[in-house]
Design a protein around this motif. Structure first.
Motif, PDB file in Angstrom:
ATOM      1  N   ILE A  71     -36.263  45.261   3.002  1.00 40.07           N
ATOM      2  CA  ILE A  71     -35.890  46.490   2.377  1.00 40.07           C
ATOM      3  C   ILE A  71     -35.294  47.180   2.581  1.00 40.07           C
ATOM      4  N   SER A  72     -34.145  47.833   1.837  1.00 42.42           N
ATOM      5  CA  SER A  72     -33.296  48.969   2.234  1.00 42.42           C
ATOM      6  C   SER A  72     -32.109  48.817   0.932  1.00 42.42           C
ATOM      7  N   SER A  73     -31.254  49.465   1.830  1.00 42.20           N
ATOM      8  CA  SER A  73     -29.963  50.214   0.877  1.00 42.20           C
ATOM      9  C   SER A  73     -29.414  48.534   0.308  1.00 42.20           C
ATOM     10  N   HIS A  74     -29.239  48.768  -0.712  1.00 44.83           N
ATOM     11  CA  HIS A  74     -28.082  48.384  -1.321  1.00 44.83           C
ATOM     12  C   HIS A  74     -27.515  47.578  -0.430  1.00 44.83           C
ATOM     13  N   GLU A  75     -26.825  48.524  -0.251  1.00 49.48           N
ATOM     14  CA  GLU A  75     -25.313  48.007   0.478  1.00 49.48           C
ATOM     15  C   GLU A  75     -26.011  46.991   2.005  1.00 49.48           C
ATOM     16  N   LEU A  76     -26.444  47.653   2.421  1.00 52.19           N
ATOM     17  CA  LEU A  76     -27.463  47.263   3.895  1.00 52.19           C
ATOM     18  C   LEU A  76     -27.561  45.553   3.240  1.00 52.19           C
ATOM     19  N   VAL A  77     -28.582  45.510   2.633  1.00 59.93           N
ATOM     20  CA  VAL A  77     -28.935  43.940   2.089  1.00 59.93           C
ATOM     21  C   VAL A  77     -28.183  43.485   1.652  1.00 59.93           C
ATOM     22  N   SER A  78     -27.001  43.873   1.063  1.00 57.08           N
ATOM     23  CA  SER A  78     -25.758  42.802   0.509  1.00 57.08           C
ATOM     24  C   SER A  78     -24.510  42.225   1.981  1.00 57.08           C
ATOM     25  N   TRP A  79     -25.264  43.066   2.814  1.00 60.55           N
ATOM     26  CA  TRP A  79     -24.578  42.117   4.135  1.00 60.55           C
ATOM     27  C   TRP A  79     -25.733  41.646   4.880  1.00 60.55           C
ATOM     28  N   LEU A  80     -26.384  41.895   5.043  1.00 55.57           N
ATOM     29  CA  LEU A  80     -27.639  40.679   5.148  1.00 55.57           C
ATOM     30  C   LEU A  80     -27.479  39.233   4.087  1.00 55.57           C
ATOM     31  N   ALA A  81     -26.966  39.708   2.655  1.00 55.42           N
ATOM     32  CA  ALA A  81     -26.867  37.676   2.668  1.00 55.42           C
ATOM     33  C   ALA A  81     -25.477  37.500   3.457  1.00 55.42           C
ATOM     34  N   THR A  82     -23.925  38.373   3.977  1.00 47.21           N
ATOM     35  CA  THR A  82     -23.587  37.287   4.658  1.00 47.21           C
ATOM     36  C   THR A  82     -24.204  36.924   5.777  1.00 47.21           C
ATOM     37  N   HIS A  83     -25.081  37.154   6.409  1.00 47.72           N
ATOM     38  CA  HIS A  83     -25.558  36.061   7.861  1.00 47.72           C
ATOM     39  C   HIS A  83     -26.636  35.319   6.668  1.00 47.72           C
ATOM     40  N   GLY A 102     -47.900  47.608  -1.565  1.00 53.67           N
ATOM     41  CA  GLY A 102     -48.049  49.428  -1.841  1.00 53.67           C
ATOM     42  C   GLY A 102     -46.215  49.651  -2.169  1.00 53.67           C
ATOM     43  N   ARG A 103     -46.467  51.618  -2.555  1.00 57.14           N
ATOM     44  CA  ARG A 103     -45.184  51.200  -3.393  1.00 57.14           C
ATOM     45  C   ARG A 103     -44.155  52.657  -2.247  1.00 57.14           C
ATOM     46  N   LEU A 104     -42.803  52.329  -2.500  1.00 65.98           N
ATOM     47  CA  LEU A 104     -42.100  52.474  -1.749  1.00 65.98           C
ATOM     48  C   LEU A 104     -40.800  53.275  -1.955  1.00 65.98           C
ATOM     49  N   LYS A 105     -40.670  55.209  -1.810  1.00 69.23           N
ATOM     50  CA  LYS A 105     -39.488  55.290  -2.269  1.00 69.23           C
ATOM     51  C   LYS A 105     -38.437  55.675  -0.998  1.00 69.23           C
ATOM     52  N   LEU A 131     -40.717  56.871   1.976  1.00 67.12           N
ATOM     53  CA  LEU A 131     -41.481  57.634   1.621  1.00 67.12           C
ATOM     54  C   LEU A 131     -42.443  56.453   1.027  1.00 67.12           C
ATOM     55  N   VAL A 132     -44.270  55.679   1.723  1.00 66.31           N
ATOM     56  CA  VAL A 132     -44.772  54.949   1.539  1.00 66.31           C
ATOM     57  C   VAL A 132     -45.962  55.187   1.055  1.00 66.31           C
ATOM     58  N   GLU A 133     -46.533  55.095  -0.423  1.00 66.14           N
ATOM     59  CA  GLU A 133     -48.251  54.760  -0.425  1.00 66.14           C
ATOM     60  C   GLU A 133     -48.726  53.197  -0.460  1.00 66.14           C
TER      61      GLU A 133
END
Ligand code: NI
Ligand code: MN
Length: 228
Positions: A71-83, A102-105, A131-133
């Motif tokens: 779970i991360s920014s859209h950009e970082l997970v888009s990079w992971l998809a290239t791997h 739980g809930r993450l912001k 921020l994780v609850e």
């Protein structure tokens, strides 16, 4: 009770009440302050604040071996998809989502944007805090790498345990981190992102004294834990 373990620098793991394992900012092998080998770390979810090498150094091998959802920014997970890492969830600053733990912001962080992972230069990240609850009700904030921000005042009343960088040079230093404590008013503060290398050497006990009665400061050694 949940258990937080600090592995040195900004790398932490959290085991929730029901045994779910979260790893934040996996940086083990090249982390001189780290207490464990990445090969011995288990994860169900990996949470990543931004794409600098000292936050994603072991992300790809850990995600591959454990099969954990990243779970991360859209950009970082888009990079992971290239791997070919596709069990991911992209978000952006200000957004929340409910996960099985739980809930993450993602919260604002003011910091550099480069992605220092292999092939990452076309995927700059929006640095964030977390921020994780947890389902157990515990509220944890990992500030990521950031300067002091007025926006931290919005976290007041929402955080039980705050992990705040105090290293200075690349992030806020101890003086600004005391102001962050005033803004956020957490119950417990764990200083992070210091003493890894000489430019971010800090006296954590002096920080604890400076925070005074604003919050309880838990200075952990790498491998140290906090129940919350
Ligand atoms: Ni950084
Ligand atoms: Mn960093």
């Amino acid at each position: 009770m949940a258990t937080l373990t600090w592995h040195g620098h900004a790398t932490c793991s959290v085991e929730t009440d029901d045994g779910t394992k979260l790893v934040i900012d996996p940086f083990f092998g090249d982390n001189p302050a780290c207490d464990v080998s990445v090969d011995d770390v288990e994860a169900d979810f990996i949470l990543v604040t931004h794409g600098h090498g000292d936050h994603i150094g072991d992300l790809i091998p850990l995600a591959r071996r454990t099969g954990a959802k990243v779970i991360s920014s859209h950009e970082l997970v888009s990079w992971l998809a290239t791997h070919d890492i596709d069990d991911t969830h992209g978000m952006s600053i200000g957004g929340s989502f409910s996960f099985p733990f739980g809930r993450l912001k993602l919260t604002p962080a003011l910091h550099g944007t480069s992605n220092e992972g292999p092939g990452g230069k076309d995927f700059p990240t929006m640095p964030a805090g977390l921020l994780v609850e947890l389902n157990g009700g515990q509220r944890l904030h990992h500030a990521g790498d950031t300067a002091l921000l007025m926006e931290m005042q919005h976290l007041r009343g929402k955080v039980d345990v705050a992990l705040l960088p105090i290293g200075d040079n690349y992030t806020m230093g101890p003086e600004d981190a005391v102001t962050a404590v005033e803004y956020i008013q957490p119950e417990v503060v764990v200083p992070i992102h210091y003493d890894t290398w000489p430019p971010i050497a800090q006296d954590a006990e002096a920080f604890k004294a400076a925070v005074g009665d604003r919050a309880r400061v838990e200075v952990l050694a790498p491998g140290g834990t906090l129940e919350f």
